[in-house]
Design a protein around this motif. Structure first.
Motif, PDB file in Angstrom:
ATOM      1  N   ASP A 218      14.108   5.380 -14.438  1.00  0.00           N
ATOM      2  CA  ASP A 218      13.972   6.479 -14.164  1.00  0.00           C
ATOM      3  C   ASP A 218      13.456   6.990 -12.904  1.00  0.00           C
ATOM      4  OD1 ASP A 218      15.321   6.910 -16.439  1.00  0.00           O
ATOM      5  OD2 ASP A 218      13.349   7.470 -17.843  1.00  0.00           O
ATOM      6  N   PHE A 219      12.560   6.270 -12.666  1.00  0.00           N
ATOM      7  CA  PHE A 219      11.625   6.496 -11.409  1.00  0.00           C
ATOM      8  C   PHE A 219      12.659   6.285 -10.136  1.00  0.00           C
ATOM      9  CE2 PHE A 219       9.028   6.209  -7.757  1.00  0.00           C
ATOM     10  CZ  PHE A 219       7.789   7.035  -7.777  1.00  0.00           C
ATOM     11  N   ALA A 220      13.315   4.833 -10.242  1.00  0.00           N
ATOM     12  CA  ALA A 220      14.190   4.123  -9.263  1.00  0.00           C
ATOM     13  C   ALA A 220      15.192   5.063  -9.062  1.00  0.00           C
ATOM     14  CB  ALA A 220      14.451   2.820  -9.460  1.00  0.00           C
ATOM     15  N   THR A 221      15.754   5.508 -10.063  1.00  0.00           N
ATOM     16  CA  THR A 221      17.077   6.615 -10.179  1.00  0.00           C
ATOM     17  C   THR A 221      16.689   7.896  -9.123  1.00  0.00           C
ATOM     18  OG1 THR A 221      17.751   5.632 -12.129  1.00  0.00           O
ATOM     19  CG2 THR A 221      18.717   7.715 -11.326  1.00  0.00           C
ATOM     20  N   ARG A 222      15.367   8.365  -9.464  1.00  0.00           N
ATOM     21  CA  ARG A 222      15.009   9.616  -8.957  1.00  0.00           C
ATOM     22  C   ARG A 222      14.803   9.223  -7.393  1.00  0.00           C
ATOM     23  NH1 ARG A 222      11.825  10.036 -13.525  1.00  0.00           N
ATOM     24  NH2 ARG A 222       9.733   9.881 -12.116  1.00  0.00           N
ATOM     25  N   HIS A 223      14.197   8.069  -7.152  1.00  0.00           N
ATOM     26  CA  HIS A 223      13.684   7.920  -5.673  1.00  0.00           C
ATOM     27  C   HIS A 223      14.378   6.470  -5.261  1.00  0.00           C
ATOM     28  CE1 HIS A 223      10.853  11.037  -6.453  1.00  0.00           C
ATOM     29  NE2 HIS A 223      10.478  10.234  -7.445  1.00  0.00           N
TER      30      HIS A 223
ATOM     31  N   LEU B 164      10.654  -2.171  -2.703  1.00  0.00           N
ATOM     32  CA  LEU B 164      10.458  -3.293  -3.552  1.00  0.00           C
ATOM     33  C   LEU B 164      11.261  -4.559  -2.884  1.00  0.00           C
ATOM     34  CD1 LEU B 164      10.688  -1.443  -7.036  1.00  0.00           C
ATOM     35  CD2 LEU B 164       8.668  -2.308  -6.031  1.00  0.00           C
ATOM     36  N   GLY B 165      12.387  -4.155  -2.431  1.00  0.00           N
ATOM     37  CA  GLY B 165      13.090  -5.372  -2.055  1.00  0.00           C
ATOM     38  C   GLY B 165      12.356  -6.126  -0.821  1.00  0.00           C
TER      39      GLY B 165
ATOM     40  N   GLU C 268       0.897  -1.156  -0.120  1.00  0.00           N
ATOM     41  CA  GLU C 268      -0.085  -0.023  -0.042  1.00  0.00           C
ATOM     42  C   GLU C 268       0.770   1.289  -0.044  1.00  0.00           C
ATOM     43  OE1 GLU C 268      -4.080   1.805   1.866  1.00  0.00           O
ATOM     44  OE2 GLU C 268      -3.108  -0.021   2.750  1.00  0.00           O
ATOM     45  N   ARG C 269       2.134   1.113   0.853  1.00  0.00           N
ATOM     46  CA  ARG C 269       2.916   2.383   0.514  1.00  0.00           C
ATOM     47  C   ARG C 269       3.455   2.628  -0.798  1.00  0.00           C
ATOM     48  NH1 ARG C 269       8.297   1.704   3.942  1.00  0.00           N
ATOM     49  NH2 ARG C 269       6.998   1.687   5.954  1.00  0.00           N
ATOM     50  N   ILE C 270       3.778   1.576  -1.366  1.00  0.00           N
ATOM     51  CA  ILE C 270       4.343   1.551  -2.899  1.00  0.00           C
ATOM     52  C   ILE C 270       3.314   2.389  -3.705  1.00  0.00           C
ATOM     53  CG2 ILE C 270       5.129   0.407  -4.801  1.00  0.00           C
ATOM     54  CD1 ILE C 270       6.537  -1.282  -2.840  1.00  0.00           C
ATOM     55  N   THR C 271       1.933   1.639  -3.727  1.00  0.00           N
ATOM     56  CA  THR C 271       0.985   2.078  -4.759  1.00  0.00           C
ATOM     57  C   THR C 271       0.111   3.120  -4.360  1.00  0.00           C
ATOM     58  OG1 THR C 271      -0.616   0.581  -3.626  1.00  0.00           O
ATOM     59  CG2 THR C 271       0.739  -0.470  -5.541  1.00  0.00           C
ATOM     60  N   ARG C 272      -0.103   3.821  -3.079  1.00  0.00           N
ATOM     61  CA  ARG C 272      -0.816   4.568  -2.757  1.00  0.00           C
ATOM     62  C   ARG C 272      -0.154   5.882  -2.076  1.00  0.00           C
ATOM     63  NH1 ARG C 272      -6.196   3.706  -3.142  1.00  0.00           N
ATOM     64  NH2 ARG C 272      -6.984   5.205  -1.495  1.00  0.00           N
TER      65      ARG C 272
ATOM     66  N   LEU D 287       3.070  -2.945 -13.983  1.00  0.00           N
ATOM     67  CA  LEU D 287       3.803  -3.888 -14.520  1.00  0.00           C
ATOM     68  C   LEU D 287       5.198  -4.362 -13.960  1.00  0.00           C
ATOM     69  CD1 LEU D 287       3.044  -3.682 -18.322  1.00  0.00           C
ATOM     70  CD2 LEU D 287       2.072  -5.351 -16.866  1.00  0.00           C
ATOM     71  N   ALA D 288       5.856  -3.171 -13.966  1.00  0.00           N
ATOM     72  CA  ALA D 288       7.174  -3.243 -13.256  1.00  0.00           C
ATOM     73  C   ALA D 288       7.170  -3.820 -11.783  1.00  0.00           C
ATOM     74  CB  ALA D 288       7.984  -1.877 -12.989  1.00  0.00           C
ATOM     75  N   LEU D 289       6.241  -3.404 -11.038  1.00  0.00           N
ATOM     76  CA  LEU D 289       6.059  -3.955  -9.552  1.00  0.00           C
ATOM     77  C   LEU D 289       5.783  -5.569  -9.605  1.00  0.00           C
ATOM     78  CD1 LEU D 289       5.586  -3.580  -6.627  1.00  0.00           C
ATOM     79  CD2 LEU D 289       3.146  -3.233  -7.098  1.00  0.00           C
ATOM     80  N   VAL D 290       5.001  -6.076 -10.506  1.00  0.00           N
ATOM     81  CA  VAL D 290       4.784  -7.518 -10.479  1.00  0.00           C
ATOM     82  C   VAL D 290       5.989  -8.150 -10.912  1.00  0.00           C
ATOM     83  CG1 VAL D 290       3.240  -9.192 -11.670  1.00  0.00           C
ATOM     84  CG2 VAL D 290       2.403  -7.156 -10.911  1.00  0.00           C
TER      85      VAL D 290
END
Length: 337
Positions: free
Chosen positions: A232-237, A244-245, A30-34, A55-58
């Protein structure tokens, strides 16, 4: 004398493992998606950036589950898997559609809605069992499923005056949950044929399904451009990588504890534990994320779980499933989450 005590200790250990792993899994999901990452000011005046790459999350989860299953098979080698590839490909596709739809739904519905909606999994399983598998069920089981349906309707029913735009978005989330449930039913139907033809082990199914899911999602990430957006998102954040880990690790460990529970204590005990875990996940989500439920929704949620428990205790008892069917049910429990 030490035997029963040792078995009880194992049961408590497995149950605690399931609770802890999926409690953390639900909170992180929920923290990741919301939630939002970063503190930069957006053009609309809002702060932070939301992660919307389902898609990347799955894909991350599938990669980690595949590696985890391969590791278990390396530690404890098993006989060769003779399952036809077509079964793994089709089951992986439906499994992916179910997971992706479920994760996408979290963009428009709160986590408690997703949990209760997914708790209605017996509904598509029963419908497809009658239409495709030509199975028959006792009146007790039909009553249990109707109780679940009523609970879901009460939980998701929206009253009178609501914001039209918000209603439209919420309806989209509920539609995605319906798609996810339908795909769950298809996964079960395909796995029944798989089990009847070659009976692969739980680890082999986990490894093969996640392998094909990883390949399919990898192609989708490249073709859709979401792979680059994810990078790009993972690089910024960078904090996303930690979340995710944690999500992948708890999900893989949770599947392992479920498998240990099924193999050691049977599918009924595992179902009771996982269903109880879902209810406490709803409570924790309400407490930590402020997803307040009105009395009607609480009543609906209670009906869903009462129906599930009644089905586990009375439905299967009246149906008297064969040893072969019990074995199939046990193999399916590892997919709960």
């Amino acid at each position: 004398m030490s035997g029963p005590h040792n078995e009880n200790t194992k049961f408590l250990f497995y149950a605690l493992g399931i609770f802890i792993c999926y409690f953390v899994y639900g909170i992180i999901q929920e923290r990741i998606t919301r939630g939002k990452y970063g503190e930069e000011l957006n053009e609309d005046g809002s702060v932070g950036e939301r992660f919307t790459l389902a898609l990347a999350l799955v894909w991350v989860q599938c990669v980690c589950n595949w590696l985890f299953a391969k590791g278990m098979l390396a530690v404890k080698p098993q006989k060769a898997d003779t399952t036809q590839t077509k079964y793994y490909v089709t089951s992986s596709l439906t499994y992916l559609l179910a997971m992706t739809s479920s994760n996408l739904a979290l963009r428009w519905v709160p986590y408690p809605t997703q949990v209760v909606g997914k708790a209605a999994k017996p509904i598509p399983v029963m419908i497809l069992g009658v239409l495709i598998g030509r199975k028959s069920y006792s009146w007790t089981r039909y009553g249990c499923v109707l109780t679940i349906v009523l609970g879901v309707v009460l939980f998701m029913f929206k009253e009178g005056k609501t914001n039209s735009g918000n209603t439209e978005n919420t309806s989209l989330g509920e539609l995605l949950l319906f798609v996810s449930l339908s795909m769950d039913g298809l996964v079960g139907a395909i796995q029944e044929r798989m089990r009847a033809s070659s009976a692969p082990s739980g680890q082999q199914m986990m490894s093969a399904m996640n392998y094909w899911s990883t390949l399919m999602l990898g192609v989708a990430l490249v073709l859709s451009g979401e792979g680059k957006l994810f990078f790009d998102f993972a690089t910024r954040h960078p904090k996303l990588l930690f979340d995710l880990g944690t999500l992948a690790l708890t999900g893989a460990l949770g599947q392992l504890f479920i498998f240990l529970m099924v193999s050691g204590h049977g599918p009924l005990a595992c179902s009771v534990v996982t269903t109880t875990r879902k209810f406490f996940t709803v409570l924790c989500s309400v407490i930590f994320f402020g997803n307040a439920l009105i009395p009607r929704q609480w009543f609906g949620a209670i009906l869903v779980f009462v129906g599930l428990f009644a089905d586990m205790i009375f439905g299967k008892k009246n149906g008297k499933p064969s040893d072969k069917e019990k074995s199939k049910d046990a193999s399916h429990q590892k997919l709960l989450s």
